[in-house]
Structure formats: C-alpha cells, structure tokens
Design a protein around this motif. Structure first.
Motif, PDB file in Angstrom:
ATOM      1  N   ARG A 249      54.005 -54.330   1.787  1.00  0.00           N
ATOM      2  CA  ARG A 249      54.485 -52.951   1.842  1.00  0.00           C
ATOM      3  C   ARG A 249      55.112 -52.672   3.200  1.00  0.00           C
ATOM      4  N   GLU A 250      55.893 -51.593   3.236  1.00  0.00           N
ATOM      5  CA  GLU A 250      56.508 -51.136   4.483  1.00  0.00           C
ATOM      6  C   GLU A 250      56.273 -49.642   4.639  1.00  0.00           C
ATOM      7  N   VAL A 251      55.902 -49.229   5.850  1.00  0.00           N
ATOM      8  CA  VAL A 251      55.660 -47.823   6.123  1.00  0.00           C
ATOM      9  C   VAL A 251      56.457 -47.404   7.356  1.00  0.00           C
ATOM     10  N   VAL A 252      56.874 -46.156   7.387  1.00  0.00           N
ATOM     11  CA  VAL A 252      57.533 -45.580   8.555  1.00  0.00           C
ATOM     12  C   VAL A 252      56.660 -44.436   9.060  1.00  0.00           C
ATOM     13  N   VAL A 253      56.219 -44.548  10.305  1.00  0.00           N
ATOM     14  CA  VAL A 253      55.432 -43.494  10.953  1.00  0.00           C
ATOM     15  C   VAL A 253      56.340 -42.812  11.972  1.00  0.00           C
ATOM     16  N   ASP A 254      56.584 -41.533  11.780  1.00  0.00           N
ATOM     17  CA  ASP A 254      57.495 -40.771  12.638  1.00  0.00           C
ATOM     18  C   ASP A 254      56.744 -39.662  13.354  1.00  0.00           C
ATOM     19  N   LEU A 255      57.065 -39.480  14.615  1.00  0.00           N
ATOM     20  CA  LEU A 255      56.622 -38.306  15.360  1.00  0.00           C
ATOM     21  C   LEU A 255      57.855 -37.667  15.993  1.00  0.00           C
ATOM     22  N   PHE A 256      58.117 -36.426  15.640  1.00  0.00           N
ATOM     23  CA  PHE A 256      59.197 -35.635  16.236  1.00  0.00           C
ATOM     24  C   PHE A 256      58.549 -34.468  16.968  1.00  0.00           C
ATOM     25  N   ASP A 257      58.851 -34.309  18.235  1.00  0.00           N
ATOM     26  CA  ASP A 257      58.275 -33.198  18.986  1.00  0.00           C
ATOM     27  C   ASP A 257      59.362 -32.516  19.810  1.00  0.00           C
ATOM     28  N   ARG A 258      59.338 -31.200  19.833  1.00  0.00           N
ATOM     29  CA  ARG A 258      60.366 -30.413  20.518  1.00  0.00           C
ATOM     30  C   ARG A 258      59.736 -29.507  21.576  1.00  0.00           C
ATOM     31  N   TYR A 259      60.572 -29.058  22.477  1.00  0.00           N
ATOM     32  CA  TYR A 259      60.167 -28.065  23.480  1.00  0.00           C
ATOM     33  C   TYR A 259      59.405 -26.943  22.789  1.00  0.00           C
ATOM     34  N   ASP A 260      58.274 -26.563  23.374  1.00  0.00           N
ATOM     35  CA  ASP A 260      57.419 -25.528  22.789  1.00  0.00           C
ATOM     36  C   ASP A 260      57.744 -24.175  23.418  1.00  0.00           C
ATOM     37  N   PHE A 313      50.820 -31.704  16.274  1.00  0.00           N
ATOM     38  CA  PHE A 313      51.980 -32.596  16.319  1.00  0.00           C
ATOM     39  C   PHE A 313      52.485 -32.899  14.910  1.00  0.00           C
ATOM     40  N   ASP A 314      53.804 -33.124  14.833  1.00  0.00           N
ATOM     41  CA  ASP A 314      54.472 -33.398  13.565  1.00  0.00           C
ATOM     42  C   ASP A 314      54.471 -34.908  13.329  1.00  0.00           C
ATOM     43  N   LEU A 315      53.402 -35.395  12.711  1.00  0.00           N
ATOM     44  CA  LEU A 315      53.242 -36.818  12.440  1.00  0.00           C
ATOM     45  C   LEU A 315      53.485 -37.051  10.957  1.00  0.00           C
ATOM     46  N   ARG A 316      54.465 -37.903  10.655  1.00  0.00           N
ATOM     47  CA  ARG A 316      54.850 -38.136   9.262  1.00  0.00           C
ATOM     48  C   ARG A 316      54.646 -39.608   8.911  1.00  0.00           C
ATOM     49  N   VAL A 317      54.061 -39.850   7.736  1.00  0.00           N
ATOM     50  CA  VAL A 317      53.843 -41.206   7.245  1.00  0.00           C
ATOM     51  C   VAL A 317      54.571 -41.348   5.917  1.00  0.00           C
ATOM     52  N   THR A 318      55.530 -42.269   5.857  1.00  0.00           N
ATOM     53  CA  THR A 318      56.354 -42.452   4.648  1.00  0.00           C
ATOM     54  C   THR A 318      56.287 -43.898   4.197  1.00  0.00           C
ATOM     55  N   TRP A 319      55.750 -44.113   3.006  1.00  0.00           N
ATOM     56  CA  TRP A 319      55.727 -45.464   2.438  1.00  0.00           C
ATOM     57  C   TRP A 319      57.027 -45.730   1.720  1.00  0.00           C
TER      58      TRP A 319
END
Length: 322
Positions: A249-260, A313-319
């Motif tokens: 399998r392959e997974v993509v773990v993304d974290l996008f963070d912006r100025y608060d 935090f905006d943590l995204r996990v996409t299989w």
C-alpha cells in the motif's frame, strides 16, 4: 538551570551553541530539546548518551520543523504499516503570497537557512546509506500540491533526514527528504552556492578577511526577512510505502499550516515551537527514555500525532487506491 530546579528546557539559539548547552544540561540534571538543524552537531550531542542516562535526563536535538516535526511524522507514517519500506518526505516554509524578486521570506535565523544550503545529507537508497549534496540538478523535481498552492519545486539540501538514516538502517529501502520552495528559488540559491557565497572559508576583500557566508547574511538577510504584514505557509508531505494487511500500500501524510491570525504566530513558529514543546513536555513528565535520544524515537508516532491534533494542526492521511 540548577538555581531554578529546571526539569526540562528548550534551546532556541543558533545550532552551533547546542553542544556546549547539552553538556551544561547534563551538569544541571535538566532535560533538553533544541531546534538543531546540523546533523554533525546533533550526533555529537547524542554521543553524550551515557552521561545523560547517568544524570537521569533526556537530550533530544533537532526538534524544529525539519528536522524535527518531519522526523516525528515519519515515525507516525511508519506506524501505519505492518512493515514500511519507503519514506519520501518533502517540506518547506514559504510565503503564502510570494513576491518578486525572491518569492521567499525568512521566518527563522538566517544561520539556519545557509546551514541547510551547505554540505551534505544522508539518504537511504536501495537499502544503502548514500551521501547527497545540496542543489543536485538531477534530483530537482516539480510537485503539484493542488488547491491554492499548486506546483512547487523540490531539491536536495543538507540535514533534513537528520539521524533517521542511522536509526532505520536495515529497515527501510528508501528514505529521503527534499526542500520545497516556490519555483525560481533553486536557480537563485544554486547560483549563490556555485559562486562560493555560502562558503565559510574567509576571503580577502579590501584588506579584510571576510567569510562569504557572513557577507551574504549581511547583504541578503534584510531583503528576505519576513515583514509584519507577510503571511507564511509550512508544508510537510510524507509518502510512505509498505505492507499493510498483507498487501503493498501507499499512503500520503500531509501537514499544511498557515500563519495564525488569532495569535500572531507564524506557521514556522507553530511547527517548530509546538514540536519542541511536545517533546520538552514529554521529557519533563518522564514519557521519554533517558539518554541521548534521536527525535524520531522520542515519542511513538501515534502518540506524537495525538499531541499534534490536540493543538489543532491540519494533519491529513490519504491512502492511495490499489
């Protein structure tokens, strides 16, 4: 540290001060996390393992954005598999709205930036440790992050993998990290590098011995420092591949963070400061093993992700589909 009975602290000084601070932490019996960024320095601090254990403390260098947050997210990505084979990481701090001519803003000490752009890092390729220099043209990529970000460039820099190649040698087939920036940055900084402007060996200029890097800091630094009205964006993407439930399998773990806007913290402040705070708090509460501890081993991946999510935090996990 001793006078105030400090249990654990965070060092936010330029990386080259952290080894003597780590020795001071051992003498004071205080655990230490730092923002690191230089792998040789980090490994020298971890070599204090026996002294740290004897003092009953934990030394965890490289608790910045990358290295740091990225290492912990790599550990989290590995935990999603029964057996992980490949970890491919892209990361960077960039302006949310890039402006010419630099299309970049500096949201941390410029010493850290030029340290990142000089020397070598270590990858794992085909199960072997491989030294990789900065700005390697054949490693250059364009990556589409979609949405309002779009296409960014990715290239090799120094130190991003930190201690991970040695921690996971023999376990991973692939481990690598590339820095991401708005297109054009690579060409600018490769030119500076090729011209010798990131070198530390002094040259003579008008009768004075000057390190080219220090001149670059003085001349370029003020031009790229983030201004109060500028907003930043931090992206960390980790692609993991391996066995899960008996299938590849392959997974993509993304974290996008912006100025608060609510707190005024930049994305870079959040992704460095919060990461170091999570590790430091774990040290203070006795949740980390004692000794010199690589950041990817400081907390189990799922435990770290839980702490990250607590902080919004905006943590995204996409299989990926098979």
């Amino acid at each position: 540290l001793k006078a105030n009975n400090i249990d654990a602290f965070i060092s936010g000084v330029p990386y080259f001060f952290n080894l003597p601070l780590a020795r001071a932490a051992v003498r004071a019996g205080a655990s230490m996390a730092d923002f690191g960024g230089n792998t040789d320095q980090t490994r020298a601090q971890l070599a204090l393992d026996a002294e740290a254990k004897a003092a009953g403390i934990t030394l965890t260098p490289d608790c910045g954005q990358v290295p740091g947050l990225g290492n912990s997210l790599c550990a989290y990505t590995m935990s999603l598999f029964d057996q992980c084979h490949d970890l491919i990481m892209y990361d960077g701090g960039i302006p949310a709205e890039p402006q010419p001519p630099w299309h970049y803003i500096l949201t941390f000490n410029i010493e850290g930036l030029t340290n990142e752009y000089f020397g070598e890092t270590v990858f794992i390729r085909d199960g072997q440790l491989v030294e990789m220099g900065c700005f390697r043209p054949e490693e250059y990529e364009l990556i589409d992050f979609g949405g309002d970000v779009g296409v960014l460039e990715a290239f090799t820099t120094a130190g991003g993998t930190s201690t991970m190649p040695w921690t996971w040698a023999g376990q991973l087939r692939t481990l690598q990290n590339k820095t991401i920036r708005w297109p054009g940055h690579f060409a600018q900084w490769k030119a500076f590098s090729d011209a010798g402007l990131i070198e530390l060996e002094p040259v003579e200029v008008d009768g004075h011995r000057i390190a080219p890097r220090h001149l670059l800091h003085a001349v370029l630094g003020p031009k790229i420092e983030a201004q109060p009205d500028e907003r930043d964006l931090v992206i960390v993407r980790i692609i993991g591949r391996g066995l899960r439930d008996g299938a590849e399998r392959e997974v993509v773990v993304d974290l996008f963070d912006r100025y608060d806007e609510a707190t005024g913290f930049t994305a870079m402040e959040r992704t460095t400061g919060w990461h170091a705070a999570i590790i430091c708090a774990a040290q203070a509460h006795g949740r980390t093993p004692r000794g010199g501890l690589p950041v990817e081993l400081a907390l189990p991946g799922p435990a770290f992700a839980e702490e990250l999510l607590k902080r919004g935090f905006d943590l995204r996990v996409t299989w990926m589909e098979e």
